[in-house]
Design an enzyme around this catalytic site. Structure first.
Site, short mmCIF file in Angstrom:
data_model
loop_
_atom_site.label_atom_id
_atom_site.label_comp_id
_atom_site.label_asym_id
_atom_site.label_seq_id
_atom_site.Cartn_x
_atom_site.Cartn_y
_atom_site.Cartn_z
N ALA A 93 0.86 -1.18 0.00
CA ALA A 93 0.00 0.00 0.00
C ALA A 93 0.89 1.22 0.00
CB ALA A 93 -0.90 -0.02 1.23
N GLY A 136 0.79 -4.97 1.21
CA GLY A 136 -0.44 -5.11 0.43
C GLY A 136 -0.20 -5.80 -0.91
N GLU A 139 -0.30 -9.39 -0.08
CA GLU A 139 -1.70 -9.74 0.21
C GLU A 139 -2.52 -9.82 -1.07
OE1 GLU A 139 -1.90 -6.49 3.10
OE2 GLU A 139 -2.63 -7.94 4.56
N GLU A 159 4.93 -4.97 7.23
CA GLU A 159 4.16 -3.90 7.91
C GLU A 159 4.63 -3.66 9.34
OE1 GLU A 159 2.84 -6.38 6.12
OE2 GLU A 159 1.10 -5.70 4.98
C1 HXC Z 1 5.04 4.38 -1.45
C2 HXC Z 1 6.94 3.38 -2.27
C3 HXC Z 1 6.57 2.16 -1.70
C4 HXC Z 1 5.34 2.10 -0.96
C5 HXC Z 1 8.46 1.90 -2.72
N1 HXC Z 1 8.11 3.18 -2.90
N2 HXC Z 1 7.53 1.25 -1.97
N3 HXC Z 1 6.18 4.47 -2.16
N4 HXC Z 1 4.63 3.23 -0.86
N5 HXC Z 1 4.89 0.97 -0.39
C6 HXC Z 1 8.83 4.19 -3.66
C7 HXC Z 1 10.05 4.71 -2.91
O1 HXC Z 1 9.69 5.71 -1.98
C8 HXC Z 1 10.87 5.26 -4.06
O2 HXC Z 1 10.34 6.51 -4.47
C9 HXC Z 1 10.58 4.28 -5.20
O3 HXC Z 1 9.36 3.63 -4.85
C10 HXC Z 1 11.66 3.24 -5.37
O4 HXC Z 1 11.87 2.60 -4.11
P1 HXC Z 1 13.30 2.53 -3.39
O5 HXC Z 1 13.07 2.35 -1.95
O6 HXC Z 1 14.18 3.64 -3.81
O7 HXC Z 1 13.88 1.18 -4.04
P2 HXC Z 1 14.83 0.11 -3.37
O8 HXC Z 1 15.94 0.77 -2.63
O9 HXC Z 1 15.16 -0.87 -4.45
O10 HXC Z 1 13.95 -0.63 -2.26
C11 HXC Z 1 12.81 -1.37 -2.67
C12 HXC Z 1 11.93 -1.76 -1.44
C13 HXC Z 1 11.60 -0.47 -0.65
C14 HXC Z 1 12.69 -2.73 -0.55
C15 HXC Z 1 10.66 -2.44 -1.98
O11 HXC Z 1 11.08 0.52 -1.55
C16 HXC Z 1 10.60 -0.70 0.43
O12 HXC Z 1 10.94 -1.20 1.48
N6 HXC Z 1 9.34 -0.29 0.18
C17 HXC Z 1 8.30 -0.34 1.19
C18 HXC Z 1 7.77 -1.76 1.33
C19 HXC Z 1 6.70 -1.85 2.40
O13 HXC Z 1 6.98 -1.55 3.58
N7 HXC Z 1 5.47 -2.27 2.01
C20 HXC Z 1 4.38 -2.34 2.95
C21 HXC Z 1 3.59 -1.08 2.96
S1 HXC Z 1 2.28 -1.11 4.18
P3 HXC Z 1 11.18 7.86 -4.32
O14 HXC Z 1 10.24 8.91 -4.84
O15 HXC Z 1 11.52 7.97 -2.88
O16 HXC Z 1 12.37 7.63 -5.20
C22 HXC Z 1 1.10 -2.04 3.45
C23 HXC Z 1 -0.18 -2.21 4.29
C24 HXC Z 1 -1.26 -2.88 3.54
O17 HXC Z 1 1.20 -2.54 2.40
C25 HXC Z 1 -2.59 -2.67 4.22
C26 HXC Z 1 -3.74 -2.81 3.26
C27 HXC Z 1 -5.08 -2.46 3.88
#
Ligand code: HXC
Length: 285
Positions: A93, A136, A139, A159
């Site tokens: 998400a 997400g 999921e 998360e």
């Molecule tokens: C918003 C995101 C994102 C996310 C990546 N980006 N994941 N933006 N939401 N979930 C963006 C980064 O900010 C960045 O933009 C660009 O995508 C590239 O990501 P990087 O981090 O620079 O790439 P990398 O170093 O290769 O790392 C990849 C990654 C990391 C390991 C996937 O991006 C990461 O940890 N992302 C978050 C993963 C996460 O925690 N997902 C769960 C979210 S909570 P910019 O503009 O900064 O360059 C969830 C709850 C669900 O999903 C509930 C549903 C009801």
């Protein structure tokens, strides 16, 4: 080939129209570029590559709309869901859209109705996963009926590292897929795991060379699309509906739906074709 674009990002009336965040191809492009696409297979592609296909409100609403429309289209027999590019199925998400949320805003604007629409689709859905399927995104893959994972895929429910927990079915579907002990370890540590581990855990159907991921998923969808559609929907519905029921109740429902399929033309055609040693012709009736 008909290529449609569903809802773009949520633009205001005076803002320029942004590129669509979800694309729908029906029929999907042919697997491995061979021949024409299978007419019964749709390809749905999440396309927000600059943020690793993170799922914001516009993506979720466009996905739900696309799935509802395909589910009601009698020409569609199976859906492949994928992320654009090679880096991600979906990295979760959209964190930037959640950072300032409160219980009240996440409850009303968290897109839960879209998640429910996506999981309510009666057609078989195959996730074609390359790169990150996190939070997400994981999921969403778990909501699909089958997962074809490229050998570059990375799954996880991170998360916990953000101070939250899975909220779109992760605590339930991951636990059912891999068992309580493994799900606890994965969800409470938030660690990622690769495609081979996901396969060992029983979470994905098959792991394939990364560059073949979409083609292999399209091929699999084509094989399912060639099956009698009522029987496919029935089998999916029974498996999905009985996961949380006691065995005896699940068996009772299975019996009822199995018996009902004997009212269909496809049942008679399928068995007659076997006896006559010919290919069946499915009518979906
Ligand atoms: C918003 C995101 C994102 C996310 C990546 N980006 N994941 N933006 N939401 N979930 C963006 C980064 O900010 C960045 O933009 C660009 O995508 C590239 O990501 P990087 O981090 O620079 O790439 P990398 O170093 O290769 O790392 C990849 C990654 C990391 C390991 C996937 O991006 C990461 O940890 N992302 C978050 C993963 C996460 O925690 N997902 C769960 C979210 S909570 P910019 O503009 O900064 O360059 C969830 C709850 C669900 O999903 C509930 C549903 C009801």
């Amino acid at each position: 080939m008909v290529t449609e674009a569903t809802a773009g990002s949520a633009n205001g009336p005076d803002e320029p129209q942004l590129a669509p965040v979800v694309r729908v191809d029906l029929p999907a492009p042919p697997a491995f570029g061979r021949g024409s696409g299978d007419p019964g297979v749709a390809l749905v592609t999440i396309d927000r590559q600059s943020v690793l296909n993170a799922l914001d409100a516009a993506v979720l609403s466009a996905l739900a709309a696309a799935f509802r429309r395909l589910d009601a289209d009698p020409t569609c027999r199976a859906i492949v869901l994928t992320g654009a590019g090679t880096r991600a199925f979906a990295a979760g998400a959209d964190i930037k859209g959640m950072v300032d949320a409160t219980p009240a805003t996440i409850e009303t604007a968290g897109g839960f109705e879209h998640w429910e629409s996506i999981s309510a689709v009666g057609l078989p859905v195959i996730a074609a996963v390359r790169g990150f399927a996190l939070g997400g995104g994981c999921e969403l893959a778990l909501q699909c009926d089958l997962i074809v994972a490229g050998d570059d895929a990375t799954f996880g429910q991170p998360e916990i590292k953000l101070g939250i927990m899975p909220g779109a079915g992760g605590t339930q579907r991951l636990t059912r897929a891999v068992g309580k002990a493994r799900a606890m370890e994965l969800i409470l540590t938030g660690r990622s795991f690769d495609a081979r581990e996901a396969e060992r855990l029983g979470m994905v159907s098959v792991v394939v060379p990364a560059e073949e991921t979409l083609d292999r998923a399209l091929e699999l969808a084509g094989r399912i699309a060639a099956m009698p559609p009522l029987a496919v929907r029935s089998a999916k519905a029974v498996i999905a509906a009985t996961q949380e029921l006691p065995l005896a109740e699940g068996l009772r429902i299975e019996r009822r739906v199995f018996v009902d399929l004997f009212a269909t033309e496809d049942q008679h055609e399928g068995m007659t074709a076997f006896i006559e040693k010919r290919q069946p012709h499915w009518t979906g009736r």
